[in-house]
Scaffold this active site. Sequence first.
Site, PDB file in Angstrom:
ATOM      1  N   HIS A 178       0.847  -1.208   0.000  1.00 16.50           N
ATOM      2  CA  HIS A 178       0.000   0.000   0.000  1.00 16.50           C
ATOM      3  C   HIS A 178       0.876   1.251   0.000  1.00 16.50           C
ATOM      4  O   HIS A 178       2.052   1.194   0.349  1.00 16.50           O
ATOM      5  CB  HIS A 178      -0.900   0.046   1.240  1.00 16.50           C
ATOM      6  CG  HIS A 178      -2.102  -0.849   1.135  1.00 16.50           C
ATOM      7  ND1 HIS A 178      -2.081  -2.163   1.524  1.00 16.50           N
ATOM      8  CD2 HIS A 178      -3.359  -0.622   0.658  1.00 16.50           C
ATOM      9  CE1 HIS A 178      -3.272  -2.710   1.306  1.00 16.50           C
ATOM     10  NE2 HIS A 178      -4.061  -1.793   0.778  1.00 16.50           N
ATOM     11  N   HIS A 179       0.234   2.371  -0.308  1.00 19.78           N
ATOM     12  CA  HIS A 179       0.879   3.683  -0.319  1.00 19.78           C
ATOM     13  C   HIS A 179       1.519   4.042   1.028  1.00 19.78           C
ATOM     14  O   HIS A 179       1.170   3.481   2.066  1.00 19.78           O
ATOM     15  CB  HIS A 179      -0.146   4.761  -0.695  1.00 19.78           C
ATOM     16  CG  HIS A 179      -1.398   4.690   0.144  1.00 19.78           C
ATOM     17  ND1 HIS A 179      -1.483   5.252   1.389  1.00 19.78           N
ATOM     18  CD2 HIS A 179      -2.594   4.086  -0.076  1.00 19.78           C
ATOM     19  CE1 HIS A 179      -2.676   5.027   1.895  1.00 19.78           C
ATOM     20  NE2 HIS A 179      -3.376   4.303   1.020  1.00 19.78           N
ATOM     21  N   LYS A 220      -0.525   4.844   4.469  1.00 16.04           N
ATOM     22  CA  LYS A 220      -1.442   3.913   5.141  1.00 16.04           C
ATOM     23  C   LYS A 220      -1.001   3.691   6.587  1.00 16.04           C
ATOM     24  O   LYS A 220       0.160   3.395   6.855  1.00 16.04           O
ATOM     25  CB  LYS A 220      -1.515   2.586   4.396  1.00 16.04           C
ATOM     26  CG  LYS A 220      -2.533   1.636   5.024  1.00 16.04           C
ATOM     27  CD  LYS A 220      -3.027   0.593   4.078  1.00 16.04           C
ATOM     28  CE  LYS A 220      -4.042  -0.324   4.734  1.00 16.04           C
ATOM     29  NZ  LYS A 220      -5.324   0.318   5.011  1.00 16.04           N
TER      30      LYS A 220
HETATM   31  P1  NAD Z   1      -7.220   9.597   5.118  1.00 17.19           P
HETATM   32  O1  NAD Z   1      -6.164   9.665   6.170  1.00 17.19           O
HETATM   33  O2  NAD Z   1      -6.965  10.222   3.781  1.00 17.19           O
HETATM   34  O3  NAD Z   1      -8.579  10.228   5.677  1.00 17.19           O
HETATM   35  C1  NAD Z   1      -9.057   9.976   6.983  1.00 17.19           C
HETATM   36  C2  NAD Z   1      -9.986  11.082   7.364  1.00 17.19           C
HETATM   37  O4  NAD Z   1     -10.511  10.817   8.665  1.00 17.19           O
HETATM   38  C3  NAD Z   1      -9.328  12.455   7.386  1.00 17.19           C
HETATM   39  O5  NAD Z   1     -10.155  13.363   6.730  1.00 17.19           O
HETATM   40  C4  NAD Z   1      -9.224  12.751   8.875  1.00 17.19           C
HETATM   41  O6  NAD Z   1      -9.319  14.117   9.145  1.00 17.19           O
HETATM   42  C5  NAD Z   1     -10.447  12.031   9.417  1.00 17.19           C
HETATM   43  N1  NAD Z   1     -10.422  11.761  10.851  1.00 17.19           N
HETATM   44  C6  NAD Z   1     -11.492  11.841  11.621  1.00 17.19           C
HETATM   45  N2  NAD Z   1     -11.204  11.574  12.900  1.00 17.19           N
HETATM   46  C7  NAD Z   1      -9.895  11.336  12.969  1.00 17.19           C
HETATM   47  C8  NAD Z   1      -9.004  11.005  14.047  1.00 17.19           C
HETATM   48  N3  NAD Z   1      -9.417  10.897  15.303  1.00 17.19           N
HETATM   49  N4  NAD Z   1      -7.715  10.789  13.725  1.00 17.19           N
HETATM   50  C9  NAD Z   1      -7.291  10.884  12.450  1.00 17.19           C
HETATM   51  N5  NAD Z   1      -8.103  11.207  11.396  1.00 17.19           N
HETATM   52  C10 NAD Z   1      -9.388  11.432  11.669  1.00 17.19           C
HETATM   53  O7  NAD Z   1      -7.581   8.044   4.967  1.00 17.19           O
HETATM   54  P2  NAD Z   1      -8.335   7.329   3.753  1.00 17.19           P
HETATM   55  O8  NAD Z   1      -7.336   6.755   2.807  1.00 17.19           O
HETATM   56  O9  NAD Z   1      -9.425   8.224   3.244  1.00 17.19           O
HETATM   57  O10 NAD Z   1      -8.959   6.072   4.538  1.00 17.19           O
HETATM   58  C11 NAD Z   1      -9.915   6.248   5.573  1.00 17.19           C
HETATM   59  C12 NAD Z   1     -10.232   4.903   6.206  1.00 17.19           C
HETATM   60  O11 NAD Z   1     -10.837   4.051   5.227  1.00 17.19           O
HETATM   61  C13 NAD Z   1      -9.013   4.133   6.732  1.00 17.19           C
HETATM   62  O12 NAD Z   1      -9.397   3.404   7.876  1.00 17.19           O
HETATM   63  C14 NAD Z   1      -8.689   3.180   5.583  1.00 17.19           C
HETATM   64  O13 NAD Z   1      -7.968   2.033   5.990  1.00 17.19           O
HETATM   65  C15 NAD Z   1     -10.092   2.830   5.141  1.00 17.19           C
HETATM   66  N6  NAD Z   1     -10.208   2.317   3.771  1.00 17.19           N
HETATM   67  C16 NAD Z   1     -11.088   1.287   3.598  1.00 17.19           C
HETATM   68  C17 NAD Z   1     -11.306   0.785   2.340  1.00 17.19           C
HETATM   69  C18 NAD Z   1     -12.354  -0.309   2.173  1.00 17.19           C
HETATM   70  O14 NAD Z   1     -12.622  -0.727   1.025  1.00 17.19           O
HETATM   71  N7  NAD Z   1     -12.970  -0.769   3.261  1.00 17.19           N
HETATM   72  C19 NAD Z   1     -10.643   1.316   1.228  1.00 17.19           C
HETATM   73  C20 NAD Z   1      -9.750   2.383   1.443  1.00 17.19           C
HETATM   74  C21 NAD Z   1      -9.547   2.880   2.722  1.00 17.19           C
END
Ligand code: NAD
Length: 221
Positions: A127-128, A131
């Site tokens: 992954h990038h 992550k």
């Molecule tokens: P990202 O870091 O780009 O975004 C996360 C967001 O959550 C940010 O906007 C951040 O501000 C917010 N946030 C809210 N409360 C927070 C806190 N207490 N601490 C930190 N950030 C907080 O991440 P992303 O790539 O958008 O991924 C988000 C989630 O989705 C991750 O858990 C990732 O593993 C998951 N994900 C799941 C799938 C799937 O298919 N299920 C696919 C991609 C990503």
Amino acid sequence: MNIVVIGAGRMGKALTAEIEGAEDLSLTAILERVEEAVLPPADVCIDFSHPANLPAVCEAAARQRIPLVLGTTGLEPRHQQRVEEAALRTPVVQAANFSTGVTILQRLLREMRQVRSLFDVEIVEAHHRWKVDAPSGTAKALARALCDTPEEAAALPTHAIRGGTVAGEHAVLFLGEDETLELRHSAGGRQIFARGALLAARFVRDKAPGLYTMENVLWDR
Ligand code: NAD
């Protein structure tokens, strides 16, 4: 269908772009954090944010009877318990990976449980660089699909690689006597997860309370 999105990060942006391009969907709100258990009125809430939001999101969705699509990974058992409690009162689709390909891969791996002992099995994921969790939620879900017990799944050798802008690579290697079988999924970009989450949103909208998977979304339409 009105959608509220939790998480304005990379996945939040991918979801916004897909919702804007869909005639049947509109974005009610996109929230960074949910600290109090209140959500704006919506037909479905989609959460791809951070486990810290989960208790408030689950409590609000259950009380306001808003169907949930949950994609956030890295959950601890106490978070998972909140999800299961919410699912008693509102329908929830939860998946560690919302792509069509990985959902099908999980189904194939369950079929392969019987023959697993014929091979040494290892999972490799990449992954990038941003992550946070390792191994990925998807790698854990693949291990669970292939193994009979959570303990066996936790013991399956899993290698996590982090770097660059890789959207998500997962390979399950079956290493046998003079033969190797490899099942591999490559994500071309985050939009595959966003599209899967929106399929799940359309599916979950009219369902009875309960905890559904992406397999339900693809097979029980
Ligand atoms: P990202 O870091 O780009 O975004 C996360 C967001 O959550 C940010 O906007 C951040 O501000 C917010 N946030 C809210 N409360 C927070 C806190 N207490 N601490 C930190 N950030 C907080 O991440 P992303 O790539 O958008 O991924 C988000 C989630 O989705 C991750 O858990 C990732 O593993 C998951 N994900 C799941 C799938 C799937 O298919 N299920 C696919 C991609 C990503």
